[in-house]
Structure formats: structure tokens, C-alpha cells
Design a protein around this motif. Structure first.
Motif, mmCIF file in Angstrom:
data_model
loop_
_atom_site.group_PDB
_atom_site.id
_atom_site.type_symbol
_atom_site.label_atom_id
_atom_site.label_comp_id
_atom_site.label_asym_id
_atom_site.label_seq_id
_atom_site.Cartn_x
_atom_site.Cartn_y
_atom_site.Cartn_z
ATOM 1 N N ASP A 76 8.955 -6.364 -17.094
ATOM 2 C CA ASP A 76 8.110 -6.945 -16.058
ATOM 3 C C ASP A 76 8.185 -6.152 -14.752
ATOM 4 O O ASP A 76 8.978 -6.470 -13.874
ATOM 5 N N PRO A 77 7.352 -5.121 -14.603
ATOM 6 C CA PRO A 77 7.383 -4.306 -13.386
ATOM 7 C C PRO A 77 7.015 -5.088 -12.121
ATOM 8 O O PRO A 77 7.250 -4.620 -11.018
ATOM 9 N N LEU A 78 6.471 -6.293 -12.273
ATOM 10 C CA LEU A 78 6.148 -7.116 -11.113
ATOM 11 C C LEU A 78 7.403 -7.747 -10.506
ATOM 12 O O LEU A 78 7.339 -8.350 -9.431
ATOM 13 N N LYS A 79 8.548 -7.597 -11.170
ATOM 14 C CA LYS A 79 9.817 -8.107 -10.642
ATOM 15 C C LYS A 79 10.605 -7.028 -9.909
ATOM 16 O O LYS A 79 11.785 -7.207 -9.616
ATOM 17 N N ALA A 80 9.963 -5.926 -9.614
ATOM 18 C CA ALA A 80 10.615 -4.857 -8.846
ATOM 19 C C ALA A 80 10.952 -5.375 -7.455
ATOM 20 O O ALA A 80 10.290 -6.282 -6.931
ATOM 21 N N VAL A 101 8.292 -4.365 -1.741
ATOM 22 C CA VAL A 101 7.838 -3.948 -3.079
ATOM 23 C C VAL A 101 7.436 -5.172 -3.901
ATOM 24 O O VAL A 101 8.160 -6.164 -3.955
ATOM 25 N N ASP A 102 6.263 -5.085 -4.561
ATOM 26 C CA ASP A 102 5.866 -6.146 -5.482
ATOM 27 C C ASP A 102 5.520 -5.615 -6.876
ATOM 28 O O ASP A 102 5.186 -6.382 -7.763
ATOM 29 N N CYS A 103 5.627 -4.301 -7.080
ATOM 30 C CA CYS A 103 5.426 -3.713 -8.406
ATOM 31 C C CYS A 103 5.919 -2.270 -8.386
ATOM 32 O O CYS A 103 5.754 -1.569 -7.388
ATOM 33 N N SER A 114 3.749 -0.532 -5.324
ATOM 34 C CA SER A 114 2.887 -1.251 -4.392
ATOM 35 C C SER A 114 3.726 -2.293 -3.666
ATOM 36 O O SER A 114 4.812 -2.664 -4.114
ATOM 37 N N GLY A 115 3.198 -2.740 -2.548
ATOM 38 C CA GLY A 115 3.891 -3.753 -1.770
ATOM 39 C C GLY A 115 3.006 -4.289 -0.675
ATOM 40 O O GLY A 115 1.961 -3.724 -0.362
#
Length: 187
Positions: A76-80, A101-103, A114-115
Motif C-alpha cells: 500500500d504505497p498510500l501508507k508512505a 507525504v501521502d504516496c 506526492s504530498g
């Protein structure tokens, strides 16, 4: 009284073996896994480092990254997590921003992060999502950003997570230390 030759040889051999083992262990610990953070477990992905961009007019542009995807979140790259920031000044005018950071998605030596901008002096940019792409090739690193076509992060309304542009900007010689840990999702 002198120890027999074979005893001295054994002691010397054991001492040498201990030194070699200690040296190898120290080297392994010092080098570490390129994607490990502290505990030795490799994180799923990362983008770290900072660099100045090259501009012929002398713009002072710096990007800094501290983005990580924990091993437990490999799928889950959205948990970066983490932050990134940048500043851009020319002749004393410009702006800076910091984003949460959000991805984070990486592949080989390329990372897209991204963030959402959390702090800035650029009017209208706070709360806007931005995306940045980094190509970590050592000498000659490159970078691209989601607002490249619009000219300002303020203009990137409704940008989805993990979207950036091709890394078209060149890092100024000797300034970059970007480091990308490649993502290896379970497919």
C-alpha cells in the motif's frame, strides 16, 4: 618457558580468525541493507536526500526528501510517510514549501512521491497536493514536478496521489545526494 610452536600457531590462527570475523561483521553492519532503517529490516521503498537544480540564470532551487514506505505496508504505497520540501529564489524573490507525504512509488532508480503542502509562504498553495519524480543516477540526477506545465503548485488543483512529471530538470553538479530504495511489491 616457551610455548610449543603448534600452540603459538593455534593461538595466532584463532586470533586472526576473530579479527577477520569482527572486521567482516563490522563491515556488514556499517554498510547495512540499502533500504534498512535502524532495526535492519528493509523498508519497502524510500526517497531521501537533497539537491540544488541547475538553472542557467542562477536560480537558487533546492529539493529535499525524507519519504519512506515501511516493510509492513509493502502492498500500500498510500501508507508512505515523511516529508519533502523545496525552495525557489531568483534575485531575492521566490517561495518555499513543505509537504506531508501521502504516496510513494519507486521502481529501480526512479521515485514518484506526492504530498499535501502543509507549510509555505506561497499564497494559495497550502493544502494543495503536489507530486515530484526523481531519477537517481548518481552523477546527473534529474527531477520533475507536477506543476511544470502550470508554473506554480497553486495551479495543480485536484492532482491525484503519486502523480509527477518526467524528471526533466538537471541537478547542479556536485549538489545531489538523492537515494531511491526500489519498491518490490508482492505481485
Amino acid at each position: 618457558m616457551k610455548a610449543p610452536v603448534h600452540r603459538r600457531t593455534k593461538v595466532a590462527a584463532i586470533g586472526a580468525a576473530l579479527l577477520i570475523t569482527a572486521g567482516a561483521t563490522g563491515s556488514a553492519v556499517a554498510s547495512g541493507d540499502p533500504g534498512s532503517r535502524g532495526g535492519g529490516q528493509r523498508e519497502a521503498a524510500a526517497l531521501t536526500g537533497s539537491a540544488k537544480l541547475y538553472r542557467s540564470l542562477g536560480d537558487d532551487i533546492t529539493f529535499t526528501f525524507d519519504a519512506h514506505l515501511a516493510a509492513k505496508n509493502t502492498d500500500d504505497p498510500l501508507k508512505a510517510t515523511g516529508t519533502f520540501s523545496w525552495s525557489h529564489y531568483l534575485n531575492g524573490k521566490g517561495a518555499w514549501a513543505k509537504a506531508r507525504v501521502d504516496c510513494l512509488v519507486t521502481g529501480g532508480k526512479v521515485a514518484v512521491v506526492s504530498g499535501v503542502i502543509t507549510d509555505t509562504d506561497l499564497e494559495g498553495a497550502k493544502g494543495t497536493r503536489v507530486g515530484i519524480t526523481v531519477h537517481d543516477v548518481g552523477r546527473g540526477d534529474r527531477l520533475g514536478y507536477s506543476w511544470a506545465a502550470q508554473g506554480s503548485p497553486v495551479e495543480t488543483k485536484d492532482l491525484p496521489r503519486c502523480v509527477g512529471s518526467a524528471p526533466f530538470e538537471k541537478v547542479a553538479g556536485g549538489s545531489g545526494d538523492f537515494r531511491v530504495v526500489p519498491w518490490n511489491p508482492k505481485l
